[in-house]
Design a protein around this motif. Structure first.
Motif, PDB file in Angstrom:
ATOM      1  N   GLU A 280       0.745  -1.174  -0.060  1.00 52.57           N
ATOM      2  CA  GLU A 280      -0.052  -0.166   0.104  1.00 52.57           C
ATOM      3  C   GLU A 280       1.010   1.291   0.132  1.00 52.57           C
ATOM      4  OE1 GLU A 280      -3.611   2.375   2.872  1.00 52.57           O
ATOM      5  OE2 GLU A 280      -2.173   0.645   3.601  1.00 52.57           O
ATOM      6  N   PHE A 281       0.873   2.264  -1.020  1.00 62.16           N
ATOM      7  CA  PHE A 281       1.611   3.159  -1.296  1.00 62.16           C
ATOM      8  C   PHE A 281       0.738   4.671  -0.727  1.00 62.16           C
ATOM      9  CE2 PHE A 281       3.284  -0.161  -3.834  1.00 62.16           C
ATOM     10  CZ  PHE A 281       4.851  -0.051  -3.477  1.00 62.16           C
ATOM     11  N   VAL A 282       1.254   5.023   0.130  1.00 62.15           N
ATOM     12  CA  VAL A 282       0.773   6.242   0.822  1.00 62.15           C
ATOM     13  C   VAL A 282       1.713   7.719   0.040  1.00 62.15           C
ATOM     14  CG1 VAL A 282      -0.246   7.594   2.435  1.00 62.15           C
ATOM     15  CG2 VAL A 282      -0.623   5.256   2.277  1.00 62.15           C
ATOM     16  N   PHE A 283       1.526   8.557  -0.548  1.00 67.01           N
ATOM     17  CA  PHE A 283       1.956   9.649  -1.112  1.00 67.01           C
ATOM     18  C   PHE A 283       1.583  10.854  -0.310  1.00 67.01           C
ATOM     19  CE2 PHE A 283       1.948   6.614  -4.618  1.00 67.01           C
ATOM     20  CZ  PHE A 283       3.179   5.980  -4.671  1.00 67.01           C
ATOM     21  N   ASP A 301       6.393  16.374 -10.672  1.00 67.94           N
ATOM     22  CA  ASP A 301       6.940  15.463 -11.611  1.00 67.94           C
ATOM     23  C   ASP A 301       7.522  14.164 -11.096  1.00 67.94           C
ATOM     24  OD1 ASP A 301       6.582  17.156 -13.497  1.00 67.94           O
ATOM     25  OD2 ASP A 301       8.688  18.099 -13.656  1.00 67.94           O
ATOM     26  N   THR A 302       8.196  14.077  -9.692  1.00 66.46           N
ATOM     27  CA  THR A 302       8.681  12.915  -9.074  1.00 66.46           C
ATOM     28  C   THR A 302       7.352  11.786  -8.496  1.00 66.46           C
ATOM     29  OG1 THR A 302      10.280  14.563  -8.096  1.00 66.46           O
ATOM     30  CG2 THR A 302       9.994  12.196  -7.053  1.00 66.46           C
ATOM     31  N   LEU A 306       6.673   8.198 -10.035  1.00 74.04           N
ATOM     32  CA  LEU A 306       6.376   7.028  -9.098  1.00 74.04           C
ATOM     33  C   LEU A 306       4.824   6.318  -9.314  1.00 74.04           C
ATOM     34  CD1 LEU A 306       7.739   8.362  -5.510  1.00 74.04           C
ATOM     35  CD2 LEU A 306       8.301   6.186  -6.617  1.00 74.04           C
ATOM     36  N   LEU A 307       3.898   7.185  -9.483  1.00 73.38           N
ATOM     37  CA  LEU A 307       2.410   6.754  -9.903  1.00 73.38           C
ATOM     38  C   LEU A 307       2.630   5.762 -11.106  1.00 73.38           C
ATOM     39  CD1 LEU A 307       0.166   9.793  -9.145  1.00 73.38           C
ATOM     40  CD2 LEU A 307       0.298   7.806  -7.687  1.00 73.38           C
ATOM     41  N   LYS A 308       3.194   6.294 -12.306  1.00 78.93           N
ATOM     42  CA  LYS A 308       3.344   5.358 -13.633  1.00 78.93           C
ATOM     43  C   LYS A 308       4.185   4.108 -13.038  1.00 78.93           C
ATOM     44  CE  LYS A 308       2.840   9.516 -16.044  1.00 78.93           C
ATOM     45  NZ  LYS A 308       3.443  10.524 -17.225  1.00 78.93           N
ATOM     46  N   SER A 309       4.942   4.024 -12.123  1.00 78.14           N
ATOM     47  CA  SER A 309       5.762   2.783 -12.070  1.00 78.14           C
ATOM     48  C   SER A 309       5.313   1.585 -11.177  1.00 78.14           C
ATOM     49  CB  SER A 309       7.197   3.423 -11.663  1.00 78.14           C
ATOM     50  OG  SER A 309       7.741   4.377 -12.458  1.00 78.14           O
ATOM     51  N   LEU A 310       4.129   1.996 -10.386  1.00 78.45           N
ATOM     52  CA  LEU A 310       3.642   1.130  -9.510  1.00 78.45           C
ATOM     53  C   LEU A 310       3.176  -0.247 -10.077  1.00 78.45           C
ATOM     54  CD1 LEU A 310       1.368   3.561  -6.960  1.00 78.45           C
ATOM     55  CD2 LEU A 310       3.781   2.523  -6.654  1.00 78.45           C
ATOM     56  N   PRO A 311       3.173  -1.171  -9.346  1.00 75.48           N
ATOM     57  CA  PRO A 311       3.005  -2.533  -9.793  1.00 75.48           C
ATOM     58  C   PRO A 311       1.415  -2.688  -9.838  1.00 75.48           C
ATOM     59  CG  PRO A 311       3.860  -2.807  -7.624  1.00 75.48           C
ATOM     60  CD  PRO A 311       4.102  -1.446  -7.969  1.00 75.48           C
ATOM     61  N   MET A 440      16.614  12.525 -11.828  1.00 74.87           N
ATOM     62  CA  MET A 440      15.429  12.103 -10.987  1.00 74.87           C
ATOM     63  C   MET A 440      14.943  10.767 -10.981  1.00 74.87           C
ATOM     64  SD  MET A 440      11.589  14.037 -11.359  1.00 74.87           S
ATOM     65  CE  MET A 440      12.056  15.621 -10.901  1.00 74.87           C
ATOM     66  N   GLN A 441      14.827  10.427 -12.502  1.00 76.20           N
ATOM     67  CA  GLN A 441      14.347   9.023 -12.725  1.00 76.20           C
ATOM     68  C   GLN A 441      15.078   8.010 -11.942  1.00 76.20           C
ATOM     69  OE1 GLN A 441      13.885   8.332 -16.659  1.00 76.20           O
ATOM     70  NE2 GLN A 441      12.506   6.510 -16.440  1.00 76.20           N
TER      71      GLN A 441
END
Length: 611
Positions: A280-283, A301-302, A306-311, A440-441
């Motif tokens: 569970e990822f809480v940003f 942007d960061t 991260l959101l686009k990279s979640l499984p 950053m990436q």
């Protein structure tokens, strides 16, 4: 925020700070920094110059001295109230005095008082510290000289315990800065990168294991000075033993040998590829006013990356905060194309329009929410770190570290190292600093990889030492180990052995039920000529460990902090450096005027205004 104006204080008096010289010596992954600050009083009255400036939060400040003419006064470390009284007494009797103090609320802010500087008098202040260099995602070692010091926001209803910080535009900073670094390693120095303009790297020897680099003239004071140092085959486990101080009592921290263990865990590819990608990822995104401009853009942007990279199949939610806080879902939602599309649309519209920096309230709310079974919760915090209640925030994260790992991102120049590193350390996560789009990436993907790695369990450190030698840990127990990321352990070695034998240290741990160990043998022959670097870093680690136990409420713990600080000559929140020129007892004519030097939005050294 009040702003001083131009090259003068608000009373239109000349600023006494004229120049800063910084010399850095980097040996492998440890840096020794010597800063010299030159002052001159051009007024017709005696003044007290007060400066506020940043240092790395994990730095061990170990030397402070003042030079007036040909007279050099080396400061002693004393209990803070005792040092303050001595400083005040010296000024009232007409003596020159110098006081260096660490902020009680945030260990990355220091204040320096230069007292009773007569008309026409010049003084040079020298400040030394040692610090570890962080390992970046691409394997480089990051050295950062903090130059930007952001004003720290005090939460509503809190006591104003911090120092006051004011600023001027960077182009109007009235003092110069020169910077040079000497690098040395058993391995080749491959290259040095920086966003700041540097003179070309110069190698000192043909093996290219020693090099010198300098800051180009005209530094604009608008960014921290960051060096990324790359060695060939740099990251290898190592044990270094350092001899104690000859004049110190055997059996004491400084009299005994000290040891530093550097571990780089490597898990097999088979184990890493078999790990489940869940969680569970809480940003938590800072949208306070100080994030306006490039900072909120960098944070967005960061977060978008991260959101686009979640499984797929994990859960997530996004909070944002300022004086109040918001969340995009009532509770964490399963990650899918639909929920991702909704989240991306909302994040792209987020602005820095929520007022002050109130981190505690959203954190308390997040911690109060029930965790999802079999979905370990990972907290990602993005902030410029402009808070005045750093210790309160990190204490809350520590209390909840058994259920929440915390990964922190310092956004923009001047992000508080005390807050960003403290959140990650107390939360069992990892810290990153993002000042622009550079790297950053790589940083984002490294933190996500660490977050997807299950928590390492059953961590133990055992020492096999020669007969007659015992070990006392200086570091707190390891709570987080990540693939390929360095872990440092300090310890004190007491006693001597008549046998010519080696020592051995073993670090054991398990990941997802798979046991691992790192075993290192080392020669028990202490290195003599090291400047006591390992002792001071070990003392700093022990002091920070003791300070995390709320010594304000435990007098015995506070006494131990003071004792370690005084014995090692390393600063703490309960001690100060005090130097008095006892040969300068000329009566002061009229009141002693205080001058607080202006800096950029803020900078080293920093300041406020005159009385």
């Amino acid at each position: 925020m009040m702003r001083c104006c131009g090259l003068l204080s608000v009373n239109k008096e000349p600023v006494p700070l004229k120049a800063i010289e910084v010399q850095v010596e980097v040996k492998d992954h440890v840096a020794t920094v010597v800063s010299t600050l030159h002052y001159e009083n051009k007024e017709d009255k005696a003044i007290e110059a007060v400066f506020v400036f940043p240092l790395p939060a994990d730095a061990a400040v170990c030397h402070f001295s003042a030079k007036i003419g040909q007279t050099e006064i080396v400061a002693d470390v004393k209990e803070k109230q005792e040092a303050r009284e001595e400083y005040d007494d010296a000024l009232s009797s007409g003596q020159q005095a110098f006081l260096l103090e660490e902020s009680e609320q945030s260990p990355d802010i220091f204040s320096l008082s230069v007292g009773s500087l007569p008309p026409g008098e010049s003084a040079s202040i020298r400040l030394d510290y040692v610090t570890e260099l962080a390992v970046e995602a691409d394997g480089g070692l990051r050295f950062c000289l903090p130059v930007v010091l952001n004003p720290r926001y005090q939460p509503r209803g809190s006591e104003d315990r911090g120092v006051q910080v004011m600023s001027v535009p960077a182009s109007q900073v009235p003092y110069s800065l020169t910077f040079a670094a000497r690098l040395s390693s058993p391995r080749q120095v491959s290259k040095v990168d920086s966003a700041c303009p540097l003179e070309p790297l110069q190698y000192v020897n043909k093996e290219q294991t020693q090099a010198v680099v300098q800051l180009a003239a005209g530094h604009a004071f608008d960014r921290d000075i960051e060096l990324l140092i790359y060695y060939k085959d740099a990251h290898q486990p190592v044990v270094v033993v350092e001899a104690g101080k000859a004049s110190a009592e055997p059996g004491t921290l400084m009299g005994d040998a000290a040891v530093m263990l550097s571990v780089y865990p490597e898990f097999s590819q088979a184990v890493m590829s078999s790990l489940a990608t869940r969680g569970e990822f809480v940003f938590l995104l800072d949208r306070s006013g100080s994030m306006q401009g490039a900072r909120i853009g960098s944070a967005r942007d960061t977060l978008l990356l991260l959101l686009k990279s979640l499984p797929m199949g994990c859960y997530f939610n996004i909070y944002s905060f300022g004086s109040s806080f918001e969340h995009i879902f009532p509770k964490s939602m399963e990650y899918s194309e639909k929920t991702l599309e909704n989240a991306l649309k909302i994040v792209k519209e987020m602005q820095a329009n929520l007022g002050g920096t109130e981190i505690l309230r959203p954190l308390e709310h997040i911690y109060s929410q029930p965790c999802i079974p079999n979905q370990p919760r990972q907290l990602f915090l993005f902030t410029d770190g402009e808070v005045g209640n750093t210790k309160d925030v990190t204490s809350l994260v520590k209390k909840n570290s058994s259920t929440h790992r915390c990964f922190s991102f310092g956004i923009g120049e001047g992000a508080s190292t005390a807050l960003i590193n403290g959140l990650a350390k107390e939360g069992g996560g990892h810290a990153q600093f993002i000042a622009g789009t550079d790297r950053m990436q790589a940083k984002v993907m490294q933190s996500l990889q660490f977050a997807l790695q299950p928590a390492v369990e059953d961590i133990s450190v055992t020492w096999d030492l020669p007969k007659g030698v015992s070990v006392t840990p200086l570091s707190p127990p390891l709570t987080a180990i990540f693939q390929g990321q360095r872990s440092l352990i300090y310890a004190q070695l007491t006693g001597q052995s008549s046998e010519e034998t080696d020592g051995c240290v073993t670090v054991k741990y398990s990941l997802a039920g798979h046991p691992f160990q790192n075993k290192l043998a080392f020669a028990f022959h202490p290195t003599e000529d090291t400047g006591l670097t390992i002792h001071r870093l070990g003392a700093r680690t022990l002091i920070r460990c003791l300070e995390s136990k709320e010594p304000e409420k435990d007098e015995e713990v506070k006494k131990k902090v003071v004792n370690v600080s005084v014995q090692s000559g390393v600063s703490s929140s309960f001690t100060s450096f005090i130097a008095i020129n006892k040969g300068s007892s000329k009566p002061i004519q009229g009141p002693l005027l205080q001058r607080r030097v202006p800096g950029i939005r803020s900078i080293m050294p920093m300041a406020c205004c005159g009385k």
